[in-house]
Design a protein around this motif. Structure first.
Motif, PDB file in Angstrom:
ATOM      1  N   ALA A   2    -103.863 -58.413  -6.313  1.00  0.00           N
ATOM      2  CA  ALA A   2    -102.475 -58.552  -6.762  1.00  0.00           C
ATOM      3  C   ALA A   2    -101.544 -58.428  -5.571  1.00  0.00           C
ATOM      4  O   ALA A   2    -101.808 -57.680  -4.624  1.00  0.00           O
ATOM      5  CB  ALA A   2    -102.153 -57.478  -7.789  1.00  0.00           C
ATOM      6  N   PHE A   3    -100.497 -59.182  -5.621  1.00  0.00           N
ATOM      7  CA  PHE A   3     -99.492 -59.138  -4.568  1.00  0.00           C
ATOM      8  C   PHE A   3     -98.169 -58.708  -5.177  1.00  0.00           C
ATOM      9  O   PHE A   3     -97.777 -59.197  -6.239  1.00  0.00           O
ATOM     10  CB  PHE A   3     -99.321 -60.517  -3.913  1.00  0.00           C
ATOM     11  N   ALA A   4     -97.476 -57.863  -4.477  1.00  0.00           N
ATOM     12  CA  ALA A   4     -96.151 -57.450  -4.946  1.00  0.00           C
ATOM     13  C   ALA A   4     -95.141 -58.527  -4.588  1.00  0.00           C
ATOM     14  O   ALA A   4     -95.189 -59.101  -3.506  1.00  0.00           O
ATOM     15  CB  ALA A   4     -95.763 -56.128  -4.282  1.00  0.00           C
ATOM     16  N   LEU A   5     -94.271 -58.816  -5.520  1.00  0.00           N
ATOM     17  CA  LEU A   5     -93.197 -59.760  -5.249  1.00  0.00           C
ATOM     18  C   LEU A   5     -92.053 -59.002  -4.588  1.00  0.00           C
ATOM     19  O   LEU A   5     -91.515 -58.057  -5.146  1.00  0.00           O
ATOM     20  CB  LEU A   5     -92.708 -60.413  -6.537  1.00  0.00           C
ATOM     21  N   ILE A   6     -91.710 -59.427  -3.402  1.00  0.00           N
ATOM     22  CA  ILE A   6     -90.663 -58.753  -2.650  1.00  0.00           C
ATOM     23  C   ILE A   6     -89.514 -59.726  -2.456  1.00  0.00           C
ATOM     24  O   ILE A   6     -89.712 -60.831  -1.972  1.00  0.00           O
ATOM     25  CB  ILE A   6     -91.181 -58.261  -1.288  1.00  0.00           C
ATOM     26  N   ARG A   7     -88.360 -59.329  -2.858  1.00  0.00           N
ATOM     27  CA  ARG A   7     -87.168 -60.143  -2.686  1.00  0.00           C
ATOM     28  C   ARG A   7     -86.677 -59.977  -1.259  1.00  0.00           C
ATOM     29  O   ARG A   7     -86.749 -58.906  -0.681  1.00  0.00           O
ATOM     30  CB  ARG A   7     -86.098 -59.678  -3.656  1.00  0.00           C
ATOM     31  N   GLY A   8     -86.159 -61.037  -0.699  1.00  0.00           N
ATOM     32  CA  GLY A   8     -85.604 -60.982   0.642  1.00  0.00           C
ATOM     33  C   GLY A   8     -84.346 -60.140   0.663  1.00  0.00           C
ATOM     34  O   GLY A   8     -83.906 -59.620  -0.350  1.00  0.00           O
ATOM     35  N   PRO A   9     -83.759 -60.021   1.835  1.00  0.00           N
ATOM     36  CA  PRO A   9     -82.546 -59.205   1.939  1.00  0.00           C
ATOM     37  C   PRO A   9     -81.426 -59.802   1.086  1.00  0.00           C
ATOM     38  O   PRO A   9     -81.266 -61.009   1.018  1.00  0.00           O
ATOM     39  CB  PRO A   9     -82.201 -59.266   3.422  1.00  0.00           C
ATOM     40  N   MET A  10     -80.706 -58.948   0.432  1.00  0.00           N
ATOM     41  CA  MET A  10     -79.607 -59.381  -0.438  1.00  0.00           C
ATOM     42  C   MET A  10     -78.334 -58.671   0.007  1.00  0.00           C
ATOM     43  O   MET A  10     -78.382 -57.597   0.604  1.00  0.00           O
ATOM     44  CB  MET A  10     -79.915 -59.039  -1.894  1.00  0.00           C
ATOM     45  N   LEU A  11     -77.209 -59.279  -0.314  1.00  0.00           N
ATOM     46  CA  LEU A  11     -75.906 -58.696  -0.003  1.00  0.00           C
ATOM     47  C   LEU A  11     -75.284 -58.158  -1.281  1.00  0.00           C
ATOM     48  O   LEU A  11     -75.313 -58.820  -2.318  1.00  0.00           O
ATOM     49  CB  LEU A  11     -74.976 -59.754   0.588  1.00  0.00           C
ATOM     50  N   SER A  12     -74.706 -56.977  -1.193  1.00  0.00           N
ATOM     51  CA  SER A  12     -73.971 -56.452  -2.333  1.00  0.00           C
ATOM     52  C   SER A  12     -72.743 -57.325  -2.562  1.00  0.00           C
ATOM     53  O   SER A  12     -72.336 -58.106  -1.689  1.00  0.00           O
ATOM     54  CB  SER A  12     -73.527 -55.010  -2.068  1.00  0.00           C
ATOM     55  N   LEU A  13     -72.143 -57.205  -3.718  1.00  0.00           N
ATOM     56  CA  LEU A  13     -70.933 -57.962  -4.015  1.00  0.00           C
ATOM     57  C   LEU A  13     -69.863 -57.704  -2.958  1.00  0.00           C
ATOM     58  O   LEU A  13     -69.271 -58.645  -2.415  1.00  0.00           O
ATOM     59  CB  LEU A  13     -70.403 -57.587  -5.408  1.00  0.00           C
TER      60      LEU A  13
END
Length: 101
Positions: A2-13
């Motif tokens: 199994a691989f964890a899904l990792i979201r890339g860097p995100m910016l807050s509002l």
């Protein structure tokens, strides 16, 4: 395996709004209009991908340069995305459409 899904860097509002030189309420409006894509965390806060800064710049250019309203900008953005898809398909092989006439 199994691989964890990792979201890339995100910016807050607030971080996104500051980077674009906009008020956070205007960014919220663009998200509500579908001009920007955003995710919400468990607390309901908006998070935007850094690539959305490019989309925001395009929205601003269309609004200021061509005096388009936001509904028209949504249509133009959709058409530009479709053109990009067609060009990518054409570069990869046969075109997905043929001109008539």
């Amino acid at each position: 395996m199994a691989f964890a899904l990792i979201r890339g860097p995100m910016l807050s509002l607030d971080g996104f709004a500051a980077r674009c030189g906009l008020h956070p309420d205007l960014v919220r409006r663009f998200v509500a209009l579908g001009l920007l894509r955003a995710d919400r965390d468990a607390a309901g806060r908006l998070w935007l991908a850094p690539a959305e800064v490019i989309t925001m710049a395009r929205v601003q250019r269309l609004h200021e340069g061509l005096a388009l309203n936001y509904a028209a900008i949504g249509v133009v953005l959709d058409l530009l995305a479709r053109i990009d898809e067609l060009e990518a398909a054409h570069e990869g092989g046969e075109p997905q459409w043929t001109p008539t006439g």
